[in-house]
Design a protein around this motif. Sequence first.
Motif, short mmCIF file in Angstrom:
data_model
loop_
_atom_site.label_atom_id
_atom_site.label_comp_id
_atom_site.label_asym_id
_atom_site.label_seq_id
_atom_site.Cartn_x
_atom_site.Cartn_y
_atom_site.Cartn_z
N LEU A 15 9.60 68.06 24.82
CA LEU A 15 9.37 67.44 23.45
C LEU A 15 10.09 65.86 23.36
CD1 LEU A 15 9.65 70.14 20.69
CD2 LEU A 15 7.58 68.88 21.31
N ALA A 16 11.26 65.90 24.04
CA ALA A 16 11.96 64.46 24.28
C ALA A 16 11.12 63.68 25.31
CB ALA A 16 13.21 64.69 24.67
N SER A 17 10.42 64.19 26.29
CA SER A 17 9.69 63.51 27.15
C SER A 17 8.48 63.04 26.28
CB SER A 17 9.29 64.21 28.34
OG SER A 17 8.33 65.42 27.97
N ALA A 18 7.70 63.76 25.65
CA ALA A 18 6.71 63.25 24.77
C ALA A 18 7.05 62.08 23.86
CB ALA A 18 6.30 64.45 23.86
N SER A 19 8.21 62.38 23.37
CA SER A 19 8.90 61.12 22.68
C SER A 19 8.89 59.53 23.34
CB SER A 19 9.90 61.30 21.70
OG SER A 19 9.85 62.31 20.85
N VAL A 21 7.43 58.85 26.32
CA VAL A 21 6.16 58.59 26.58
C VAL A 21 5.52 57.64 25.42
CG1 VAL A 21 3.68 59.08 27.05
CG2 VAL A 21 5.50 60.15 28.49
N ALA A 22 5.85 58.19 24.10
CA ALA A 22 5.23 57.59 22.85
C ALA A 22 5.95 56.23 22.75
CB ALA A 22 5.47 58.50 21.69
N ALA A 23 7.13 56.05 22.89
CA ALA A 23 7.76 54.92 22.79
C ALA A 23 7.48 53.94 23.88
CB ALA A 23 9.51 55.11 23.18
N VAL A 24 7.46 54.13 24.85
CA VAL A 24 6.85 53.30 26.10
C VAL A 24 5.33 52.88 25.87
CG1 VAL A 24 6.38 53.09 28.58
CG2 VAL A 24 8.55 54.08 27.82
N CYS A 25 4.45 53.81 25.34
CA CYS A 25 3.16 53.61 25.34
C CYS A 25 2.96 52.68 24.05
CB CYS A 25 2.25 54.56 25.32
SG CYS A 25 2.03 55.56 26.72
N VAL A 73 3.49 69.86 31.68
CA VAL A 73 3.79 68.43 31.38
C VAL A 73 2.96 67.56 31.01
CG1 VAL A 73 5.19 66.45 32.64
CG2 VAL A 73 6.01 68.72 33.00
N THR A 74 1.79 67.57 31.83
CA THR A 74 0.64 66.66 31.28
C THR A 74 0.22 66.65 30.14
OG1 THR A 74 -0.43 67.45 33.56
CG2 THR A 74 -1.83 66.32 32.22
N LEU A 75 0.33 67.96 29.39
CA LEU A 75 -0.04 68.18 28.08
C LEU A 75 0.98 67.33 27.12
CD1 LEU A 75 -1.06 71.86 27.49
CD2 LEU A 75 -2.43 69.93 28.12
N GLY A 82 -0.89 60.11 22.59
CA GLY A 82 -1.61 60.02 21.30
C GLY A 82 -0.71 59.89 20.06
N ARG A 83 0.58 60.35 20.24
CA ARG A 83 1.51 59.85 19.21
C ARG A 83 1.79 58.39 19.23
NH1 ARG A 83 6.86 62.96 19.39
NH2 ARG A 83 7.58 61.50 17.93
N SER A 84 1.83 57.83 20.53
CA SER A 84 2.14 56.18 20.27
C SER A 84 1.02 55.41 19.52
CB SER A 84 2.35 55.80 21.78
OG SER A 84 1.06 55.73 22.25
N VAL A 85 -0.09 55.77 19.91
CA VAL A 85 -1.29 55.34 19.07
C VAL A 85 -1.14 55.69 17.50
CG1 VAL A 85 -3.71 54.96 18.59
CG2 VAL A 85 -2.62 54.87 20.97
N PHE A 86 -1.06 56.77 17.20
CA PHE A 86 -0.97 57.30 15.67
C PHE A 86 0.18 56.67 14.98
CE2 PHE A 86 0.77 60.25 12.46
CZ PHE A 86 -0.30 60.30 11.54
N GLU A 87 1.29 56.65 15.81
CA GLU A 87 2.61 56.05 15.06
C GLU A 87 2.63 54.54 15.03
OE1 GLU A 87 5.72 58.31 16.81
OE2 GLU A 87 5.11 60.17 15.83
N SER A 88 1.83 54.01 15.49
CA SER A 88 1.78 52.71 15.53
C SER A 88 0.53 51.65 15.10
CB SER A 88 2.31 52.08 16.93
OG SER A 88 1.47 52.21 17.85
N THR A 89 -0.46 51.71 16.35
CA THR A 89 -1.92 51.09 16.23
C THR A 89 -2.72 51.71 15.00
OG1 THR A 89 -1.57 50.78 18.45
CG2 THR A 89 -3.91 50.45 17.36
#
Length: 133
Positions: A15-19, A21-25, A73-75, A82-89
Amino acid sequence: VCSVAFGLASIGTLLASASLVAAVCSVAFGQVAKRVGKGPVVFIGSAAFAAIPASVLLVPPSPSNAYWHQGLVTLYILLGVGRSVFESTARAIFADLFPGAESPGAFAAGAVLQNGAFCAHFVLQAWAGETAA
C-alpha cells in the motif's frame, strides 16, 4: 490474495508503494497536463484503474500462478497511477467545472458520492462473501 502471495506483513509495504507511485505520478502528470491538457492524463488514470479488474478477470489469482506472487506488485503500481490522477488531475477538472462559489458544494457532493461508493463496496463485499460460503 496479498496475504497468500507475500504474507500479511507485506500489505503495508504494498500500500505504501502505491502511495509512492501516486506521489511521483502526480508530479509527472502535472507536467504532462500542462503540455497536452488534462484529457490524456485522465485517460491514463482511467485505463490504469480499468486494468486492475481486467487483469484479475483475465488471469484469476490461484495456486497454479502462486496468486500472482511478484506480479501482484503490478496491481499496486496501477492503483498508484490511478490514484495519482484521481487525487490531482480529476479534482483540478472538477474545480474547472465548478468555479468560485459553486466549488465548496460541488466538492462536498463529490465526497458524499465517493464515501457512498465505499459504503456500497463494503456492503456488497460482505454480501458476496456470505453468498460464496
